[in-house]
Design a protein around this motif. Sequence first.
Motif, PDB file in Angstrom:
ATOM      1  N   GLU A  33       0.833  -1.207   0.000  1.00  0.00           N
ATOM      2  CA  GLU A  33       0.000   0.000   0.000  1.00  0.00           C
ATOM      3  C   GLU A  33       0.867   1.256   0.000  1.00  0.00           C
ATOM      4  OE1 GLU A  33      -2.675  -0.318   3.301  1.00  0.00           O
ATOM      5  OE2 GLU A  33      -3.813  -1.956   2.383  1.00  0.00           O
ATOM      6  N   ALA A  34       1.960   1.233   0.756  1.00  0.00           N
ATOM      7  CA  ALA A  34       2.867   2.373   0.796  1.00  0.00           C
ATOM      8  C   ALA A  34       3.515   2.599  -0.569  1.00  0.00           C
ATOM      9  CB  ALA A  34       3.934   2.169   1.872  1.00  0.00           C
ATOM     10  N   VAL A  35       3.927   1.532  -1.235  1.00  0.00           N
ATOM     11  CA  VAL A  35       4.510   1.648  -2.573  1.00  0.00           C
ATOM     12  C   VAL A  35       3.485   2.237  -3.536  1.00  0.00           C
ATOM     13  CG1 VAL A  35       5.351   0.325  -4.549  1.00  0.00           C
ATOM     14  CG2 VAL A  35       6.214  -0.167  -2.274  1.00  0.00           C
ATOM     15  N   GLU A  36       2.266   1.763  -3.466  1.00  0.00           N
ATOM     16  CA  GLU A  36       1.216   2.297  -4.338  1.00  0.00           C
ATOM     17  C   GLU A  36       0.998   3.784  -4.087  1.00  0.00           C
ATOM     18  OE1 GLU A  36      -3.562   1.685  -5.098  1.00  0.00           O
ATOM     19  OE2 GLU A  36      -2.411   0.024  -4.258  1.00  0.00           O
ATOM     20  N   ASP A  37       0.983   4.197  -2.821  1.00  0.00           N
ATOM     21  CA  ASP A  37       0.831   5.621  -2.489  1.00  0.00           C
ATOM     22  C   ASP A  37       1.978   6.447  -3.058  1.00  0.00           C
ATOM     23  OD1 ASP A  37      -1.494   5.027  -1.129  1.00  0.00           O
ATOM     24  OD2 ASP A  37      -0.582   5.176   0.873  1.00  0.00           O
ATOM     25  N   VAL A  39       3.975   5.707  -5.654  1.00  0.00           N
ATOM     26  CA  VAL A  39       3.903   5.730  -7.113  1.00  0.00           C
ATOM     27  C   VAL A  39       2.822   6.717  -7.568  1.00  0.00           C
ATOM     28  CG1 VAL A  39       3.299   4.349  -9.143  1.00  0.00           C
ATOM     29  CG2 VAL A  39       4.862   3.430  -7.425  1.00  0.00           C
ATOM     30  N   THR A  40       1.686   6.705  -6.906  1.00  0.00           N
ATOM     31  CA  THR A  40       0.593   7.620  -7.250  1.00  0.00           C
ATOM     32  C   THR A  40       1.016   9.071  -7.022  1.00  0.00           C
ATOM     33  OG1 THR A  40      -1.040   5.941  -6.691  1.00  0.00           O
ATOM     34  CG2 THR A  40      -1.806   8.220  -6.753  1.00  0.00           C
ATOM     35  N   ALA A  41       1.660   9.339  -5.884  1.00  0.00           N
ATOM     36  CA  ALA A  41       2.106  10.707  -5.590  1.00  0.00           C
ATOM     37  C   ALA A  41       3.152  11.160  -6.601  1.00  0.00           C
ATOM     38  CB  ALA A  41       2.672  10.777  -4.172  1.00  0.00           C
ATOM     39  N   HIS A  42       4.069  10.278  -6.974  1.00  0.00           N
ATOM     40  CA  HIS A  42       5.094  10.626  -7.951  1.00  0.00           C
ATOM     41  C   HIS A  42       4.470  10.921  -9.306  1.00  0.00           C
ATOM     42  CE1 HIS A  42       8.388   9.952 -10.826  1.00  0.00           C
ATOM     43  NE2 HIS A  42       9.130  10.477  -9.861  1.00  0.00           N
ATOM     44  N   ALA A  43       3.444  10.180  -9.673  1.00  0.00           N
ATOM     45  CA  ALA A  43       2.794  10.382 -10.971  1.00  0.00           C
ATOM     46  C   ALA A  43       2.116  11.743 -11.050  1.00  0.00           C
ATOM     47  CB  ALA A  43       1.778   9.273 -11.217  1.00  0.00           C
ATOM     48  N   ARG A  44       1.767  12.314  -9.892  1.00  0.00           N
ATOM     49  CA  ARG A  44       1.110  13.632  -9.875  1.00  0.00           C
ATOM     50  C   ARG A  44       2.099  14.784 -10.032  1.00  0.00           C
ATOM     51  NH1 ARG A  44      -1.745  12.302  -4.714  1.00  0.00           N
ATOM     52  NH2 ARG A  44      -3.260  10.762  -5.352  1.00  0.00           N
ATOM     53  N   LEU A  45       3.382  14.528  -9.877  1.00  0.00           N
ATOM     54  CA  LEU A  45       4.377  15.588  -9.976  1.00  0.00           C
ATOM     55  C   LEU A  45       4.483  16.088 -11.408  1.00  0.00           C
ATOM     56  CD1 LEU A  45       7.208  14.025  -7.800  1.00  0.00           C
ATOM     57  CD2 LEU A  45       5.608  15.820  -7.128  1.00  0.00           C
ATOM     58  N   ASP A  46       4.738  17.365 -11.557  1.00  0.00           N
ATOM     59  CA  ASP A  46       4.886  17.960 -12.888  1.00  0.00           C
ATOM     60  C   ASP A  46       5.983  17.272 -13.692  1.00  0.00           C
ATOM     61  OD1 ASP A  46       2.870  19.765 -12.392  1.00  0.00           O
ATOM     62  OD2 ASP A  46       4.231  21.375 -11.779  1.00  0.00           O
ATOM     63  N   ILE A  47       7.097  16.957 -13.042  1.00  0.00           N
ATOM     64  CA  ILE A  47       8.219  16.356 -13.754  1.00  0.00           C
ATOM     65  C   ILE A  47       7.835  14.998 -14.329  1.00  0.00           C
ATOM     66  CG2 ILE A  47       9.299  15.273 -11.747  1.00  0.00           C
ATOM     67  CD1 ILE A  47      11.263  17.025 -14.472  1.00  0.00           C
ATOM     68  N   SER A  48       7.012  14.243 -13.614  1.00  0.00           N
ATOM     69  CA  SER A  48       6.577  12.937 -14.110  1.00  0.00           C
ATOM     70  C   SER A  48       5.754  13.092 -15.380  1.00  0.00           C
ATOM     71  CB  SER A  48       5.756  12.204 -13.058  1.00  0.00           C
ATOM     72  OG  SER A  48       6.539  11.916 -11.938  1.00  0.00           O
ATOM     73  N   GLN A  49       4.918  14.103 -15.402  1.00  0.00           N
ATOM     74  CA  GLN A  49       4.083  14.331 -16.586  1.00  0.00           C
ATOM     75  C   GLN A  49       4.937  14.787 -17.761  1.00  0.00           C
ATOM     76  OE1 GLN A  49       1.071  17.003 -15.159  1.00  0.00           O
ATOM     77  NE2 GLN A  49       0.238  15.470 -13.757  1.00  0.00           N
ATOM     78  N   ALA A  50       5.992  15.542 -17.491  1.00  0.00           N
ATOM     79  CA  ALA A  50       6.878  16.003 -18.557  1.00  0.00           C
ATOM     80  C   ALA A  50       7.667  14.838 -19.151  1.00  0.00           C
ATOM     81  CB  ALA A  50       7.837  17.070 -18.020  1.00  0.00           C
ATOM     82  N   TRP A  51       8.026  13.862 -18.332  1.00  0.00           N
ATOM     83  CA  TRP A  51       8.778  12.706 -18.828  1.00  0.00           C
ATOM     84  C   TRP A  51       7.920  11.819 -19.712  1.00  0.00           C
ATOM     85  CZ3 TRP A  51      11.088  11.128 -13.473  1.00  0.00           C
ATOM     86  CH2 TRP A  51      12.196  11.920 -13.219  1.00  0.00           C
ATOM     87  N   GLY A  52       6.634  11.752 -19.428  1.00  0.00           N
ATOM     88  CA  GLY A  52       5.777  10.855 -20.182  1.00  0.00           C
ATOM     89  C   GLY A  52       5.842   9.446 -19.644  1.00  0.00           C
ATOM     90  N   ASP A  53       5.221   8.513 -20.339  1.00  0.00           N
ATOM     91  CA  ASP A  53       5.158   7.152 -19.825  1.00  0.00           C
ATOM     92  C   ASP A  53       6.110   6.194 -20.530  1.00  0.00           C
ATOM     93  OD1 ASP A  53       3.840   7.093 -22.208  1.00  0.00           O
ATOM     94  OD2 ASP A  53       2.025   6.155 -21.458  1.00  0.00           O
ATOM     95  N   ARG A  54       6.882   6.665 -21.503  1.00  0.00           N
ATOM     96  CA  ARG A  54       7.850   5.779 -22.160  1.00  0.00           C
ATOM     97  C   ARG A  54       8.971   6.625 -22.762  1.00  0.00           C
ATOM     98  NH1 ARG A  54       5.650   4.897 -28.046  1.00  0.00           N
ATOM     99  NH2 ARG A  54       4.120   6.532 -28.022  1.00  0.00           N
ATOM    100  N   PRO A  55      10.146   6.026 -22.901  1.00  0.00           N
ATOM    101  CA  PRO A  55      11.272   6.758 -23.482  1.00  0.00           C
ATOM    102  C   PRO A  55      11.029   7.043 -24.967  1.00  0.00           C
ATOM    103  CG  PRO A  55      11.953   4.582 -22.685  1.00  0.00           C
ATOM    104  CD  PRO A  55      10.482   4.698 -22.467  1.00  0.00           C
TER     105      PRO A  55
END
Length: 56
Positions: A33-37, A39-55
């Motif tokens: 559950e902690a890992v899921e939390d 990962v979810t929090a990291h996905a909300r960060l602006d930098i995560s959205q800028a990186w996208g979901d694949r190289p």
Amino acid sequence: MGPHEAARRIADLNGHELSYVANKHSSIVLLNEAVEDLVTAHARLDISQAWGDRPQ
């Protein structure tokens, strides 16, 4: 570092007490559950959205 080694560095606490707390308050389910939390929090960060979901 195990509970007994950690307890040597913490005043008024022994390894058995640390071990008990660790066993009582953590489990595979809680860790997942902690890992899921995280990962979810990291996905909300602006930098995560800028990186996208694949190289590219």
